[in-house]
Design a protein around this motif. Structure first.
Motif, PDB file in Angstrom:
ATOM      1  N   ILE A 160       0.859  -1.190   0.000  1.00 23.92           N
ATOM      2  CA  ILE A 160       0.000   0.000   0.000  1.00 23.92           C
ATOM      3  C   ILE A 160       0.891   1.234   0.000  1.00 23.92           C
ATOM      4  O   ILE A 160       1.843   1.319   0.770  1.00 23.92           O
ATOM      5  CB  ILE A 160      -0.905   0.045   1.245  1.00 23.92           C
ATOM      6  CG1 ILE A 160      -1.899  -1.111   1.226  1.00 23.92           C
ATOM      7  CG2 ILE A 160      -1.643   1.359   1.332  1.00 23.92           C
ATOM      8  CD1 ILE A 160      -2.788  -1.162   2.438  1.00 23.92           C
ATOM      9  N   VAL A 205      -2.784   7.054   0.076  1.00 26.84           N
ATOM     10  CA  VAL A 205      -3.936   6.898   0.956  1.00 26.84           C
ATOM     11  C   VAL A 205      -4.164   8.185   1.735  1.00 26.84           C
ATOM     12  O   VAL A 205      -5.287   8.680   1.834  1.00 26.84           O
ATOM     13  CB  VAL A 205      -3.731   5.701   1.923  1.00 26.84           C
ATOM     14  CG1 VAL A 205      -4.810   5.678   2.992  1.00 26.84           C
ATOM     15  CG2 VAL A 205      -3.706   4.396   1.157  1.00 26.84           C
ATOM     16  N   LYS A 206      -3.089   8.756   2.286  1.00 24.66           N
ATOM     17  CA  LYS A 206      -3.201  10.009   3.036  1.00 24.66           C
ATOM     18  C   LYS A 206      -3.756  11.118   2.151  1.00 24.66           C
ATOM     19  O   LYS A 206      -4.610  11.900   2.569  1.00 24.66           O
ATOM     20  CB  LYS A 206      -1.836  10.417   3.585  1.00 24.66           C
ATOM     21  CG  LYS A 206      -1.869  11.704   4.352  1.00 24.66           C
ATOM     22  CD  LYS A 206      -0.491  12.121   4.802  1.00 24.66           C
ATOM     23  CE  LYS A 206      -0.543  13.496   5.431  1.00 24.66           C
ATOM     24  NZ  LYS A 206       0.749  14.112   5.560  1.00 24.66           N
ATOM     25  N   LYS A 246      -5.680  10.822  -0.539  1.00 26.65           N
ATOM     26  CA  LYS A 246      -7.094  10.565  -0.839  1.00 26.65           C
ATOM     27  C   LYS A 246      -7.976  10.906   0.360  1.00 26.65           C
ATOM     28  O   LYS A 246      -9.050  11.476   0.212  1.00 26.65           O
ATOM     29  CB  LYS A 246      -7.299   9.119  -1.271  1.00 26.65           C
ATOM     30  CG  LYS A 246      -6.817   8.833  -2.674  1.00 26.65           C
ATOM     31  CD  LYS A 246      -7.183   7.418  -3.080  1.00 26.65           C
ATOM     32  CE  LYS A 246      -6.709   7.138  -4.470  1.00 26.65           C
ATOM     33  NZ  LYS A 246      -7.726   7.346  -5.466  1.00 26.65           N
TER      34      LYS A 246
END
Length: 124
Positions: free
Chosen positions: A9, A14-15, A17
């Protein structure tokens, strides 16, 4: 039987998004609250209603101090598009009129308009 595989990942993505989602939701909530507060503000000359401001990162207490009259009030302020916001923005909805809190909370002789508190209560 063995299950093998690679799990990878990109936490930076991710942060990013999550930050974008928080920003979008924050702006949507701020726009709803601003609209509800402005629409719920009682109007005599319209100066109180016209003095609502929405801003990011720093509060804006600018007021409209002229114009409007009983029967011909000032128009309500429009929503300002908030641009170039960080992922986790702080958005302010302010009114610099010195009597705004009196109208919000009322007095011993005047019922409160509660425009801010009612807008927050309608937030779902």
């Amino acid at each position: 039987m063995s299950i093998a595989g690679k799990w990878d990942i990109n936490l930076g993505r991710v942060k990013s998004k999550i930050g974008e989602a928080v920003k979008e939701k924050t702006v949507r909530i701020a726009k709803f609250l601003f609209t509800e507060i402005v629409n719920g503000t009682p109007v005599y000359t319209g100066q109180l209603r016209a003095s609502w401001n929405i801003s990011a990162q720093l509060p804006n207490y600018t007021t409209v101090d002229s114009g409007g009259a009983k029967g011909s009030p000032l128009p309500p302020p429009g929503f300002v598009n908030l641009t170039n916001l960080p992922d986790y923005p702080t958005i302010f909805i302010c009114n610099g009129k010195p009597y705004a809190s009196i109208i919000e909370y009322g007095t011993a002789k005047a019922a409160p308009a509660a425009m801010v508190r009612l807008a927050i209560a309608r937030l779902k």
